[in-house]
Scaffold this motif. Structure first.
Motif, PDB file in Angstrom:
ATOM      1  N   ILE A 901       0.840  -1.207   0.000  1.00  0.00           N
ATOM      2  CA  ILE A 901       0.000   0.000   0.000  1.00  0.00           C
ATOM      3  C   ILE A 901       0.865   1.242   0.000  1.00  0.00           C
ATOM      4  N   ASN A 902       1.897   1.224   0.848  1.00  0.00           N
ATOM      5  CA  ASN A 902       2.779   2.390   0.943  1.00  0.00           C
ATOM      6  C   ASN A 902       3.611   2.570  -0.318  1.00  0.00           C
ATOM      7  N   ALA A 903       4.091   1.445  -0.871  1.00  0.00           N
ATOM      8  CA  ALA A 903       4.990   1.540  -2.024  1.00  0.00           C
ATOM      9  C   ALA A 903       4.272   1.978  -3.289  1.00  0.00           C
ATOM     10  N   THR A 904       3.009   1.600  -3.417  1.00  0.00           N
ATOM     11  CA  THR A 904       2.277   1.886  -4.663  1.00  0.00           C
ATOM     12  C   THR A 904       1.278   3.021  -4.518  1.00  0.00           C
ATOM     13  N   GLY A 905       1.161   3.555  -3.311  1.00  0.00           N
ATOM     14  CA  GLY A 905       0.225   4.647  -3.107  1.00  0.00           C
ATOM     15  C   GLY A 905      -1.208   4.248  -3.358  1.00  0.00           C
ATOM     16  N   LEU A 906      -1.559   3.048  -2.982  1.00  0.00           N
ATOM     17  CA  LEU A 906      -2.908   2.540  -3.235  1.00  0.00           C
ATOM     18  C   LEU A 906      -3.960   3.401  -2.523  1.00  0.00           C
ATOM     19  N   ASN A 907      -5.032   3.677  -3.247  1.00  0.00           N
ATOM     20  CA  ASN A 907      -6.130   4.459  -2.705  1.00  0.00           C
ATOM     21  C   ASN A 907      -7.432   3.731  -3.052  1.00  0.00           C
ATOM     22  N   PHE A 908      -8.217   3.410  -2.003  1.00  0.00           N
ATOM     23  CA  PHE A 908      -9.441   2.636  -2.224  1.00  0.00           C
ATOM     24  C   PHE A 908     -10.709   3.470  -2.024  1.00  0.00           C
ATOM     25  N   SER A 909     -10.563   4.776  -2.008  1.00  0.00           N
ATOM     26  CA  SER A 909     -11.736   5.615  -1.723  1.00  0.00           C
ATOM     27  C   SER A 909     -12.821   5.465  -2.785  1.00  0.00           C
ATOM     28  N   GLN A 910     -12.434   5.101  -4.011  1.00  0.00           N
ATOM     29  CA  GLN A 910     -13.406   4.932  -5.084  1.00  0.00           C
ATOM     30  C   GLN A 910     -13.681   3.456  -5.392  1.00  0.00           C
ATOM     31  N   LEU A 911     -13.295   2.585  -4.470  1.00  0.00           N
ATOM     32  CA  LEU A 911     -13.469   1.143  -4.707  1.00  0.00           C
ATOM     33  C   LEU A 911     -14.951   0.796  -4.841  1.00  0.00           C
ATOM     34  N   LYS A 912     -15.285   0.117  -5.926  1.00  0.00           N
ATOM     35  CA  LYS A 912     -16.683  -0.240  -6.192  1.00  0.00           C
ATOM     36  C   LYS A 912     -16.948  -1.735  -6.056  1.00  0.00           C
ATOM     37  N   LYS A 913     -15.957  -2.528  -6.417  1.00  0.00           N
ATOM     38  CA  LYS A 913     -16.197  -3.968  -6.457  1.00  0.00           C
ATOM     39  C   LYS A 913     -14.848  -4.701  -6.416  1.00  0.00           C
ATOM     40  N   ILE A 914     -14.853  -5.895  -5.812  1.00  0.00           N
ATOM     41  CA  ILE A 914     -13.681  -6.776  -5.867  1.00  0.00           C
ATOM     42  C   ILE A 914     -14.085  -8.024  -6.631  1.00  0.00           C
ATOM     43  N   GLN A 915     -13.338  -8.314  -7.689  1.00  0.00           N
ATOM     44  CA  GLN A 915     -13.570  -9.518  -8.469  1.00  0.00           C
ATOM     45  C   GLN A 915     -12.474 -10.544  -8.170  1.00  0.00           C
ATOM     46  N   ILE A 916     -12.884 -11.790  -7.926  1.00  0.00           N
ATOM     47  CA  ILE A 916     -11.931 -12.893  -7.763  1.00  0.00           C
ATOM     48  C   ILE A 916     -12.380 -14.004  -8.696  1.00  0.00           C
ATOM     49  N   TRP A 917     -11.606 -14.219  -9.741  1.00  0.00           N
ATOM     50  CA  TRP A 917     -11.900 -15.282 -10.693  1.00  0.00           C
ATOM     51  C   TRP A 917     -10.897 -16.408 -10.487  1.00  0.00           C
ATOM     52  N   LEU A 918     -11.410 -17.597 -10.340  1.00  0.00           N
ATOM     53  CA  LEU A 918     -10.548 -18.754 -10.102  1.00  0.00           C
ATOM     54  C   LEU A 918     -10.713 -19.754 -11.236  1.00  0.00           C
ATOM     55  N   LYS A 919      -9.611 -20.079 -11.866  1.00  0.00           N
ATOM     56  CA  LYS A 919      -9.653 -21.153 -12.855  1.00  0.00           C
ATOM     57  C   LYS A 919      -9.529 -22.465 -12.097  1.00  0.00           C
ATOM     58  N   VAL A 920     -10.516 -23.316 -12.275  1.00  0.00           N
ATOM     59  CA  VAL A 920     -10.494 -24.616 -11.614  1.00  0.00           C
ATOM     60  C   VAL A 920     -10.500 -25.699 -12.685  1.00  0.00           C
ATOM     61  N   ILE A 921     -10.009 -26.859 -12.283  1.00  0.00           N
ATOM     62  CA  ILE A 921     -10.103 -28.031 -13.147  1.00  0.00           C
ATOM     63  C   ILE A 921     -10.869 -29.096 -12.379  1.00  0.00           C
ATOM     64  N   TYR A 922     -11.583 -29.900 -13.092  1.00  0.00           N
ATOM     65  CA  TYR A 922     -12.324 -30.982 -12.451  1.00  0.00           C
ATOM     66  C   TYR A 922     -12.227 -32.224 -13.333  1.00  0.00           C
ATOM     67  N   ARG A 923     -12.383 -33.359 -12.696  1.00  0.00           N
ATOM     68  CA  ARG A 923     -12.195 -34.633 -13.399  1.00  0.00           C
ATOM     69  C   ARG A 923     -13.517 -35.076 -14.023  1.00  0.00           C
ATOM     70  N   SER A 924     -13.439 -35.410 -15.288  1.00  0.00           N
ATOM     71  CA  SER A 924     -14.650 -35.816 -16.004  1.00  0.00           C
ATOM     72  C   SER A 924     -14.917 -37.303 -15.794  1.00  0.00           C
TER      73      SER A 924
END
Length: 924
Positions: A901-924
């Motif tokens: 956060i300090n190194a990149t100057g991250l600012n979340f004041s305008q944060l609207k949404k967090i997306q987490i996409w996970l690629k999964v595999i499953y056995r057929s």
């Protein structure tokens, strides 16, 4: 394959150094007994075995080795002592110390010392003593007769007749003197004594107990009578006018054949008393204390035996023995021996360590049986191959044990290789100790401190919300408590000296007297049978018992849920009821909390967070305990390798001598290969465990730790008797121990077959979070965490099997960063408590190591369809992605390091949404 599944659903988390060498091995037996301990003094001999078969051969081996003439007392100790035929000892006291003494009515005779012919009139030696110090004894038969008294000394001979005076005598024969009376015979020796010390009265057959005194010595013979003398008196001349002496001459001659009477025979010696039977009844605690004094090395030996049975829990040879028909019975015997070792010596740390390993569901090498690791088959294979060479060379010579003398040069070559190997092993362990074990210990301590801070923070927020609805009912399908009580239960469980029970890792024990997982499992009296769970796993995998019928499963089923915990909670004091030890199923309790509602969404979320944080803290506390054990073992290993190097140097010198006993020296080399077999077995274990984690199947029946090991009784025979016969028996057992040794190449092929891409499909699981779920990043980004669960009912994977993570993409939509490319780093953490859907109807659960992965390309813009591909080109563990191959179903935390956060100057004041996409595999 049905039997392989489901039984690992409460597996154990463990710490592993994947590149460690012998990361947890015990001191090998050859370094625990480094000299011949059979002679404890000049006059007392100790023999210790697990099972003593007392027969003529065993007796002859003892006496040949110990030079019987120097023995005054022989002490034989064993878990069981079985007399299989009549045996005879000469002039020694005999002490048996055993849990179970089986005489089988076979007589043990101790012949008393004989008096020499020159020891006239000496009393006979008293009979020897036999002490049977056993918890249980049957079929006792002894013959302990006293020695015969010596014959009395003969009386003195009568004097021969003296020559007559020189004057006429009328007597023609002068008799000798009568012989004197013989002296009294020696007193009979008293009968020997039988001393019985047991826990209850021992039944004796009177005809089996002979404690008779010896025979009194006969009186000495009377002395011979003196020889008579025949006399002749003649007149010198008829006209002699002188004195008688002048006129007569007297002649006499001894007549040896004509003697005076022989003297009377001496009196017979005095009689003596028969021996006595003394019986002492002791309570069990007294018995152990006395046994330790009589046989001071018994504790150490029983530790060796306990370790052997622990290692051989899956041995087909042991399972074929009557009474040991299952792995559960074998591990029970191991625990019993280690428990006995501790009763004999409460300071026996090795016995305690081994007991803890069984109780904590660890392997004999100290690794948690259900350790979490990454599949690195090439590494396992390379490590295995590099150290198998020494073992292979030793085996080749061992198989030609009839011609050992021709292998002198081969033995020298092996010793040279060992020096190099020992140095490498020692160096590697020192590196792991200083650079990894101790470093990770500090990380775990830091994590615990952070979790405690997190709990305080959550608790403060709960207290604020709780006041709003203090008396509102809080139901789990039905009303049973209030919000205040539920919060109190979670908090009390968090601070009440809780611990995770190793064999059922989803459980938590709350005890009044212990705050460690080791103590928890040891103190819950009702769980005694569950300690044998490592044997139950093997029996289940072999189809001998059903998983649902094990004591392990009974413990899981009987554990309390949140509802049950509340019944044992005192809401007034905020603690659990006094003197109540309870076991809670954490997973079930947290599920109940998660599925309940207080009517306040924020409070519901906080309750779940508190419970999940509690679980993670307990997991970390458990990891810390395991690391402490790792550290202890590593220090002991360094000492082991130092001692081994010294032993190898000594053997190199011995093999230069012409006076070398090849059988003995090579047998010592064979026993030292246990050090290398520990390492080889460890690589096999890692390979098998990798398969279990991937497939959620139980391969306990393939795991062996007794390869290269033999029953310590065979090793003790060699050390005690130093004879060729004992060495040959040890070498035969060593060769036989390699039966059914798992092949690491075969295990790797099984792994590769399962992950073949043709069996797998891909899917993108999309998770999105808004409003209150992400508000902490806006309000306090330094301490913010997004916490979420992925359950079986997730859209798209609700009916899929073997669903595993392959990649992750994350976006904080609306966040601002000064970093070029508008990307930054975030940490995604997955709890070790995970579940998986397999071919079984019931989902499988396990507890692995909680893992974090750094996501280096977190975006600030919306993820697009091409962010991840569903295509399955290759399946293989990704060393750069710590969640690779992990089951998708579980608990997660997403956070951003303060440094980022300090190194990149991250600012979340305008944060609207967090997306987490996970690629999964499953056995057929």
């Amino acid at each position: 394959m049905q039997n392989r599944r489901r039984f690992i659903k409460n597996a154990s988390l463990g710490f592993i150094l994947s590149d460690s060498i012998l990361s947890q091995s015990l001191l090998p037996t050859f370094l625990k007994i480094t000299k011949n301990d059979i002679l404890t003094s000049l006059n007392e001999v100790h023999i210790i075995r697990d099972s003593v078969i007392l027969n003529k051969l065993f007796v002859s081996q003892i006496l040949n080795r110990t030079l019987q003439s120097s023995i005054e007392k022989l002490v034989i100790s064993g878990r069981q002592i079985i007399v299989t035929e009549e045996v005879t000892f000469n002039n020694l006291d005999l002490v048996f110390v055993a849990d179970d003494f089986q005489g089988n009515n076979n007589c043990i005779t101790i012949l008393p010392a004989l008096r020499a012919e020159s020891e006239f009139g000496q009393s006979g030696h008293d009979g020897n003593n036999v002490s049977i110090f056993a918890q249980k004894a049957t079929g006792i038969s002894v013959r302990l007769n006293g020695g015969d008294g010596a014959k009395g000394q003969a009386g003195k001979n009568g004097a021969d007749a003296k020559p007559p005076p020189s004057h006429p005598l009328t007597a023609k024969l002068i008799p000798g003197v009568k012989g004197e009376k013989g002296l009294k015979g020696g007193k009979a020796g008293n009968g020997g004594n039988l001393v019985l010390t047991s826990l209850s009265s021992i039944y004796l057959e009177s005809e089996n107990i002979k404690l008779d005194p010896g025979n009194p010595g006969k009186g000495g013979d009377g002395g011979d009578g003196g020889a008579s003398r025949k006399c002749r008196v003649e007149k010198i001349t008829d006209d002699c006018t002188g004195t008688k002496e002048q006129c007569y001459v007297t002649e006499s001659e001894l007549q040896p054949s004509i003697r005076a009477a022989i003297g009377e025979v001496g009196e017979t010696g005095d009689s003596s008393s028969p021996g006595s039977i003394r019986e002492e009844i002791r309570d069990l605690e007294e018995w152990w204390l006395m046994a330790a004094k009589i046989s001071p090395n018994w504790s150490n030996y029983r530790t060796l035996i306990g370790e052997y049975y622990f290692r051989a829990v899956n041995s087909p040879d042991l399972i074929s023995i009557s009474g040991l028909e299952s792995s559960t019975k074998i591990i029970s015997l191991s625990l019993s021996e280690l428990n006995s070792a501790n009763k004999l010596d409460s300071s026996n740390t090795l016995a305690k360590t081994l007991s803890q390993r069984i109780i904590l569901l660890h392997t004999p090498l100290g690794q948690p049986r259900f350790i979490d690791l990454t599949p690195e088959f090439e590494k396992y294979r390379n490590n295995y191959t590099s150290f198998f060479n020494i073992v292979s060379q030793v085996r080749t010579i061992a198989q030609d044990y009839a011609n050992l003398a021709i292998h002198r040069n081969g033995m020298k070559s092996i010793l040279g290789s060992e020096i190099t190997t020992i140095g490498a092993l020692k160096q590697n362990i020192e590196h792991n100790l200083n650079k990894k074990i101790r470093v990770v210990k500090q990380h775990k301590l830091n994590d615990i401190n952070e979790r405690i801070k997190e709990d305080k923070k959550i608790t403060e927020l709960i207290n604020i919300k709780k006041k709003e609805i203090e008396n509102r009912p809080f139901g789990i399908g039905e009303f049973f408590s209030t919000v205040g009580v539920v919060v109190g239960v979670i908090g009390a469980a968090f601070t009440a000296g809780t611990s995770l029970i190793a064999s059922a890792q989803g459980l938590m024990a709350i005890l009044k007297t212990s705050n460690s997982m080791i103590g928890a499992f040891d103190e819950i009296k009702s769980l005694t049978d569950v300690k044998t769970v490592i044997g139950e796993f093997i029996d289940v995998s072999k189809g001998k018992i059903k998983a649902d019928h094990t004591n392990h499963q009974k413990l899981i089923n009987s554990a309390l849920d949140l509802k049950g915990a509340i019944k044992n909670f005192n809401s007034e004091t905020g603690t659990f009821k006094e003197n109540v030890d309870i076991v809670i199923n954490i997973g079930r309790a947290i599920s109940q909390i998660s599925s309940s509602t207080t009517g306040n969404q924020e409070l519901d979320s906080l309750l779940v967070q508190k419970a999940e944080n509690m679980r993670e803290l307990l997991n970390t506390k458990r990891d810390l305990e395991l690391l402490a054990l790792d550290e202890e073992v590593a220090i002991a290993q360094i000492e082991t390798f130092t001692a081994a190097a010294i032993q190898i140097d000594d053997q190199i010198k011995i093999l230069q001598s012409d006076e070398v006993k090849f059988y003995v020296e090579f047998s010592i080399m064979v026993r030292r290969t246990q050090l290398y077999m520990n390492f080889l077995s460890e690589q096999i274990f890692y390979a098998i465990r990798s398969l279990e984690i991937l497939k959620f199947e139980d391969y306990s029946d393939l795991i062996r730790y007794d390869i290269g090991y033999v029953n310590p009784d065979l090793e003790a025979d060699l050390l005690d008797f130093r004879d060729e016969a004992s060495a040959i028996q040890l070498l035969i057992a060593f060769n036989n121990s390699f039966t059914n040794f798992s092949n690491i190449i075969y295990l790797q092929s099984q792994y590769n077959s399962f992950i073949a891409p043709s069996y797998w499909n891909g899917y993108i699981l999309r998770k999105e979070f808004t409003s209150s779920a992400i508000s902490s990043f806006i309000e306090d980004p330094n301490n913010a965490k997004l916490k979420f669960l992925i359950n079986f009912d997730e859209t798209g994977i609700s009916n899929k099997k073997y669903v595993m993570i392959q990649n992750v993409k994350i976006s904080f939509i609306g966040a601002i960063t000064k970093k070029s490319g508008n990307e930054f780093n975030a940490i995604l953490y997955q709890s070790g408590s995970v579940t998986q859907r397999t071919d079984d109807i019931t989902p499988a659960e396990t507890v692995l190591e909680g893992r974090s992965v750094n996501i280096s390309d977190v975006r600030t813009t919306k993820l697009s369809g091409d962010s991840l591909s569903v295509k399955v080109d290759h399946i293989g563990y990704d060393v750069n992605f710590g969640l690779s191959y992990r089951p998708i179903f579980g608990y997660y935390e997403l956070s951003i390091p303060i440094t980022e956060i300090n190194a990149t100057g991250l600012n979340f004041s305008q944060l609207k949404k967090i997306q987490i996409w996970l690629k999964v595999i499953y056995r057929s």
